[in-house]
Design a protein around this motif. Structure first.
Motif, PDB file in Angstrom:
ATOM      1  N   ILE A  14      32.194  47.334  38.842  1.00  0.00           N
ATOM      2  CA  ILE A  14      32.830  48.655  38.712  1.00  0.00           C
ATOM      3  C   ILE A  14      34.340  48.495  38.476  1.00  0.00           C
ATOM      4  CG2 ILE A  14      33.395  50.782  39.963  1.00  0.00           C
ATOM      5  CD1 ILE A  14      30.609  50.446  41.358  1.00  0.00           C
ATOM      6  N   LEU A  15      34.991  47.627  39.222  1.00  0.00           N
ATOM      7  CA  LEU A  15      36.435  47.390  39.045  1.00  0.00           C
ATOM      8  C   LEU A  15      36.737  46.839  37.655  1.00  0.00           C
ATOM      9  CD1 LEU A  15      37.329  45.825  42.530  1.00  0.00           C
ATOM     10  CD2 LEU A  15      37.984  48.077  41.666  1.00  0.00           C
ATOM     11  N   LEU A  16      35.840  45.968  37.181  1.00  0.00           N
ATOM     12  CA  LEU A  16      36.061  45.395  35.845  1.00  0.00           C
ATOM     13  C   LEU A  16      35.974  46.459  34.759  1.00  0.00           C
ATOM     14  CD1 LEU A  16      36.509  42.815  34.214  1.00  0.00           C
ATOM     15  CD2 LEU A  16      34.002  42.536  34.122  1.00  0.00           C
ATOM     16  N   VAL A  17      35.008  47.351  34.893  1.00  0.00           N
ATOM     17  CA  VAL A  17      34.870  48.452  33.915  1.00  0.00           C
ATOM     18  C   VAL A  17      36.095  49.354  33.957  1.00  0.00           C
ATOM     19  CG1 VAL A  17      33.526  50.519  33.359  1.00  0.00           C
ATOM     20  CG2 VAL A  17      32.358  48.370  33.926  1.00  0.00           C
ATOM     21  N   VAL A  18      36.530  49.658  35.194  1.00  0.00           N
ATOM     22  CA  VAL A  18      37.707  50.518  35.335  1.00  0.00           C
ATOM     23  C   VAL A  18      38.941  49.870  34.692  1.00  0.00           C
ATOM     24  CG1 VAL A  18      39.295  51.543  37.003  1.00  0.00           C
ATOM     25  CG2 VAL A  18      36.819  51.701  37.366  1.00  0.00           C
ATOM     26  N   MET A  19      39.112  48.599  34.926  1.00  0.00           N
ATOM     27  CA  MET A  19      40.264  47.885  34.367  1.00  0.00           C
ATOM     28  C   MET A  19      40.208  47.854  32.840  1.00  0.00           C
ATOM     29  SD  MET A  19      40.697  44.740  37.064  1.00  0.00           S
ATOM     30  CE  MET A  19      42.003  43.992  36.155  1.00  0.00           C
TER      31      MET A  19
END
Length: 405
Positions: A14-19
């Protein structure tokens, strides 16, 4: 505990997608800002191009730009027309007398006349003084034409005298009359020749200057017009001429009381006045008469650029200093050679005897040893006798100086 790695992996995804999403948004924002900057820079380039075009058009001198520099439109009807006929100028040339050479009564009359001139001024005037180099080229041309005529008359008188003298039927009275006529024409011819020579020598002096005095009268025909009155350009010009001519004539009458002769300049003289003012350095080379004869219908400036004048002056100074240095070196070399010549002249006897001794020694085998020794003895005796003579001469000189004292 078993599910904890899976949860961490999901959180990381999820953090990777957000970034990635945030990075994509930032890239889009930068692209939009860049596009806007490019659009803003395009009008500035167009404005710079327009400015460059303007500067190029200014450098291309046109008829209007020359008129703007000259500050007048035309010279018509003995007037300088300015501002499309809205302002006109008429100029009076003044020729005065020498105030210092006048008597006391004449000085009082001139001063009272000048006071009357000041009191009579009801309109503004300008006094202009122009310094010119004294040009006597036209006078020299006229003198040379007269000289050619006198030369022909002199040759004619010489021919008549020769014919009369060789004619056996001529009396002494006729021969004498022809001789007197020949002498008279020859004297006039020689005198005129000397006058032209001295005049040409004087014309070579660039420092012979003269001053011309002028009074400029300015009038604007729009000053006396009301808002209801309307005139075209020709009517305004006629009105300006009538008013300026009246003012100029009144000034000329008052100036006569000051022993100053005034004259209204015509169109050609006005052109010459302005031509000299705009061409301070070169107006002698391109005189107004040459310009008019060459069918030039507009005045132009021929004065060279100030930097070119400085370079020319420096080149001339360098040439003069180099010539002076060369002359000094030549004089020094000449003085050294002259000193060597003087030294040789003073020591000529010693040099001759030394050279004689060398020649005798070189030819010893030819002349023999006895002859060499005898010749050497005679040479030494001559040297001793010469020394004694010098000593006696010096003693006599010292005794003479002592007795004279």
């Amino acid at each position: 505990m078993e599910n904890s790695p899976e949860k961490l992996l999901q959180i990381f995804n999820i953090l990777l997608v957000v970034m990635l999403f945030v990075l994509f948004v930032l890239i889009m924002v930068l692209v939009i800002i860049k596009v806007k900057d490019i659009k803003k820079q395009q009008p500035k380039k167009n404005e710079k191009g327009k400015k460059n075009n303007k500067t190029i058009s200014v450098e291309d001198y046109s008829k209007e730009s020359v008129y703007d520099f000259m500050e007048f439109d035309a010279i018509e009807d003995n007037m300088i027309v300015r501002k499309e006929g809205k302002r006109c100028v008429m100029v009076i040339k003044c020729n005065g007398s020498n105030f210092d050479l006048a008597s006391e009564d004449e000085k009082l009359a001139i001063e009272s006349g000048f006071l009357q001139f000041l009191n009579s001024l009801k309109f503004p005037i300008q006094i202009y003084i122009q310094t010119r180099k004294f040009n006597i080229e036209n006078s020299i041309v006229e003198y040379k034409e007269k000289l050619n005529k006198l030369e022909r008359e002199n040759e004619k008188a010489r021919t008549e005298y020769e014919i009369t003298r060789r004619n056996p039927n001529s009396t002494d009275k006729q021969i004498k009359a022809a001789y007197i006529e020949l002498k008279k024409t020859n004297n006039i011819y020689e005198y005129t020749k000397d006058v032209i020579k001295n005049t040409e020598r004087m014309s070579m002096n660039k420092n012979v200057l003269k001053k011309e005095h002028y009074i400029a009268i300015t009038y604007s025909p729009l000053e006396d017009l009301t808002s209801e009155e309307k005139y075209d350009k020709e009517e305004l010009k006629d009105k300006a001429f009538a008013e300026l001519y009246t003012r100029a004539q009144s000034l000329i009458r008052v100036l006569n009381a000051c022993d100053v002769n005034g004259k209204i300049l015509n169109s050609t003289e006005l052109a010459e006045l302005l031509y000299v003012a705009y061409n301070r350095e070169q107006y002698e080379i391109y005189g107004i008469d040459k310009v008019l004869n060459s069918k030039y219908d507009q005045l132009y400036v021929t004065t060279p650029d100030i930097m070119d004048k400085k370079i020319k002056r420096l080149d001339k100074e360098i040439e003069e200093r180099a010539g002076k240095k060369a002359n000094e070196l030549v004089d020094r070399v000449k003085s050294e050679k002259e000193q060597k010549i003087k030294d040789r002249e003073d020591n000529m006897d010693d040099i001759v005897k030394e050279m004689t001794r060398i020649i005798l020694n070189q030819n010893e085998q030819i002349i023999g040893k006895d002859v060499l020794e005898r010749a050497t003895e005679l040479l030494e005796e001559e040297e001793g006798g010469a020394k004694n003579e010098k000593e006696e001469r010096t003693k006599k000189k010292t005794t003479r100086r002592a007795t004279s004292k």
